[in-house]
Design a protein around this motif. Structure first.
Motif, PDB file in Angstrom:
ATOM      1  N   LEU A   1      -6.756   5.573  -4.784  1.00 25.49           N
ATOM      2  CA  LEU A   1      -7.946   6.016  -4.043  1.00 25.49           C
ATOM      3  C   LEU A   1      -7.815   7.514  -3.789  1.00 25.49           C
ATOM      4  CD1 LEU A   1      -8.201   3.212  -1.315  1.00 25.49           C
ATOM      5  CD2 LEU A   1      -9.384   3.313  -3.523  1.00 25.49           C
TER       6      LEU A   1
ATOM      7  N   GLY B   1      -4.091   7.770  -1.920  1.00 25.95           N
ATOM      8  CA  GLY B   1      -3.281   6.631  -1.468  1.00 25.95           C
ATOM      9  C   GLY B   1      -3.746   5.394  -2.211  1.00 25.95           C
ATOM     10  N   SER B   2      -3.260   4.227  -1.798  1.00 24.02           N
ATOM     11  CA  SER B   2      -3.776   2.989  -2.402  1.00 24.02           C
ATOM     12  C   SER B   2      -3.523   1.819  -1.472  1.00 24.02           C
ATOM     13  CB  SER B   2      -3.127   2.732  -3.768  1.00 24.02           C
ATOM     14  OG  SER B   2      -1.740   2.506  -3.629  1.00 24.02           O
ATOM     15  N   ASN B   3      -4.395   0.827  -1.588  1.00 25.92           N
ATOM     16  CA  ASN B   3      -4.231  -0.386  -0.797  1.00 25.92           C
ATOM     17  C   ASN B   3      -3.239  -1.341  -1.452  1.00 25.92           C
ATOM     18  OD1 ASN B   3      -5.848  -0.107   1.554  1.00 25.92           O
ATOM     19  ND2 ASN B   3      -7.705  -0.304   0.309  1.00 25.92           N
TER      20      ASN B   3
ATOM     21  N   GLU C   1       0.823  -1.202   0.000  1.00 26.13           N
ATOM     22  CA  GLU C   1       0.000   0.000   0.000  1.00 26.13           C
ATOM     23  C   GLU C   1       0.869   1.270   0.000  1.00 26.13           C
ATOM     24  OE1 GLU C   1      -0.359  -2.359   2.479  1.00 26.13           O
ATOM     25  OE2 GLU C   1      -0.084  -1.391   4.426  1.00 26.13           O
ATOM     26  N   PHE C   2       0.270   2.361  -0.506  1.00 29.42           N
ATOM     27  CA  PHE C   2       0.802   3.713  -0.307  1.00 29.42           C
ATOM     28  C   PHE C   2      -0.169   4.395   0.652  1.00 29.42           C
ATOM     29  CE2 PHE C   2       3.175   3.047  -4.188  1.00 29.42           C
ATOM     30  CZ  PHE C   2       4.233   3.921  -4.121  1.00 29.42           C
ATOM     31  N   TYR C   3       0.308   4.877   1.757  1.00 31.19           N
ATOM     32  CA  TYR C   3      -0.608   5.484   2.731  1.00 31.19           C
ATOM     33  C   TYR C   3      -1.087   6.848   2.220  1.00 31.19           C
ATOM     34  CZ  TYR C   3      -2.729   6.354   7.248  1.00 31.19           C
ATOM     35  OH  TYR C   3      -3.637   6.594   8.251  1.00 31.19           O
ATOM     36  N   TRP C   4      -2.159   7.342   2.784  1.00 30.22           N
ATOM     37  CA  TRP C   4      -2.739   8.642   2.429  1.00 30.22           C
ATOM     38  C   TRP C   4      -1.699   9.748   2.509  1.00 30.22           C
ATOM     39  CZ3 TRP C   4      -7.261   8.112   0.329  1.00 30.22           C
ATOM     40  CH2 TRP C   4      -8.147   7.123   0.769  1.00 30.22           C
TER      41      TRP C   4
ATOM     42  N   GLY D   1      -5.523  -2.713  -6.084  1.00 31.71           N
ATOM     43  CA  GLY D   1      -4.875  -1.596  -5.406  1.00 31.71           C
ATOM     44  C   GLY D   1      -4.877  -0.313  -6.210  1.00 31.71           C
TER      45      GLY D   1
END
Lengths: 296, 296
Positions: free
Chosen positions: B187, B254-256, B148-151, B184
């Motif tokens: 978002l 971000g993305s999961n 993931e990439f966090y917010w 993923g």
């Protein structure tokens, strides 16, 4: 270590070879009577379950049912926060609770829920016999830092580690929050339940103490997952709180992480046919404890 | 360490306090002329960008364009596998490549792509001026184990670490594989670009060497994220390969993780207004190198 099963007997061998294999399912998916009135599901729903390996039923529980269950869940979570019980599984990197097992045994509200006539009716109808609870748990996937669950077939583990002989069991997941595409919903490969992916490697003793937190054995290989996905695609079980998902014991499933603020919690009941009771684990090892796999 | 900006001058302070804050955006979102014919986007699309902070344009590039870009990407990846260049960023836990920076500077095909008249036309139209590339990179999110990439708000980092004065920049993401809900995708919190979330903590020197692999500073607090999500919801930029997403420099995104076999790769170009050139970093620290943030 004695191995109570002769190799020739095991139609679903796994963790016995250095090479993965994709084997055809040897068991029916729907055992029950598809005649009208034989159970809560109609012929179309049963056919869909047979084909896809799962059924997603939004609106199964009302908003007020969900409210009641969430209060119970909250109470149970608070009771368990500092509990030093095996049934309480924590995140790999913290003391945060990830799952609580055997809730149908230990907690009234969830015992009642596990006996819900509509749920049990569907389980009986699909499995074509009486059923009992093989395993129950509540899973809690936190917001912001909820981790992924990698792909797996439940049956692979239940067969190898618990001695479940055949594919005649199913899971029922009751969602207590809205499941969106973005908060790490259950992902399923529809149709994958008709293939058994035999995994490589051996299971160490008392493996379950780690595997409930982070899976390292019984992990399907990437090539098989790629083939299954090409063949069948991937679907997500999304729906509002109160959605119920029934899925076959051998369907390949998993979930991504959850960076959103929206947590996900589910109650899981696994129903096994009374004609499919556990024998000795096919790994030849000691069975896992009763709170993970009901015996007798 | 001297701080070239007086505190009173910094309208978007971040990493200077122990408490997070949500500040109102002080800059326009669309700077350009909304009159018909002023650029590739019509008034409705511009209004949508102004309101949501992003625009997702499926079918922007044809299948054959995508094919060409993927071949270039593959070639670049192979060239870079063993490269010991700063521009090549690897996964936190392995040697696998996660991103390659400055592709508009170092690689012909991506230089040409960064000058695509339609893309540059849209960037100019939104930012209401000439533009230049602040940063470019290719991101590769692996199948099975993509993290993931966090917010984050890009602007928060560009402001604090690069000295970008105001919110007058945008990213253009060109997807080279199909982006599904399950692998993923990007978002976004639509509308979040109108709020600046001031983050807590201080930035260590030469922070970027780590932060490109795993973010630890400039991380928005959970309460602000919860509020933004309640207010605006979360949307996913899904679409077939060739989809282009334009998004404001301050939108929270971000993305999961990605457990599916389906990898995701994107080319990112960040266009900044020539009227918004970098000054000294607002952290008072040494600027990041040119391959991350173009100067002069």
């Amino acid at each position: 270590m004695t191995h109570p099963h002769l190799a020739a007997e095991d139609v679903y061998p796994s963790r016995v070879s250095d090479r993965p294999a994709m084997l055809e399912r040897k068991d029916p998916v729907v055992y029950g009577d598809v005649a009208a009135g034989a159970g809560p599901l109609d012929a179309e729903a049963l056919a869909r379950y047979e084909r896809n390996g799962y059924l997603c039923l939004p609106g199964f529980f009302s908003a007020s049912d969900v409210q009641t269950l969430r209060s119970e869940l909250k109470r149970l979570w608070e009771q368990s926060r500092d509990a030093d019980r095996n049934e309480v599984i924590r995140e790999p990197d913290s003391r945060d609770i990830r799952s609580i097992f055997a809730v149908h045994r230990d907690h009234d509200a969830f015992r009642r829920l596990s006996r819900d006539p509509r749920i049990v009716g569907i389980a009986r109808q699909i499995l074509g016999s009486d059923v009992y609870i093989h395993q129950s748990r509540i899973n809690y996937k936190k917001g912001f830092t909820g981790k992924e669950f990698y792909w797996h077939s439940d049956f692979e583990t239940w067969h190898v580690e618990d001695g479940m002989p055949r594919m005649r069991a199913l899971s029922c997941s009751i969602t207590l929050e809205d499941n969106h595409h973005c908060n790490g919903p259950l992902l399923l490969i529809p149709g994958s339940h008709k293939t058994f992916v035999s995994c490589v490697g051996r299971t160490p003793e008392a493996h379950y103490e780690q595997s409930l937190r982070r899976q390292e054995y019984g992990v399907p290989d990437q090539e098989s997952l790629r083939l299954l996905t090409e063949r069948h695609g991937i679907e997500a079980a999304v729906g509002p709180a109160g959605t119920v998902v029934f899925f076959d014991c051998n369907i390949m499933h998993g979930s991504n992480s959850n960076i959103t603020p929206l947590p996900r919690s589910n109650v899981f009941f696994v129903y096994n046919s009374t004609e499919n009771r556990l024998t000795s684990p096919y790994s030849g090892q000691k069975p896992r404890p009763d709170y993970i796999a009901t015996r007798g």
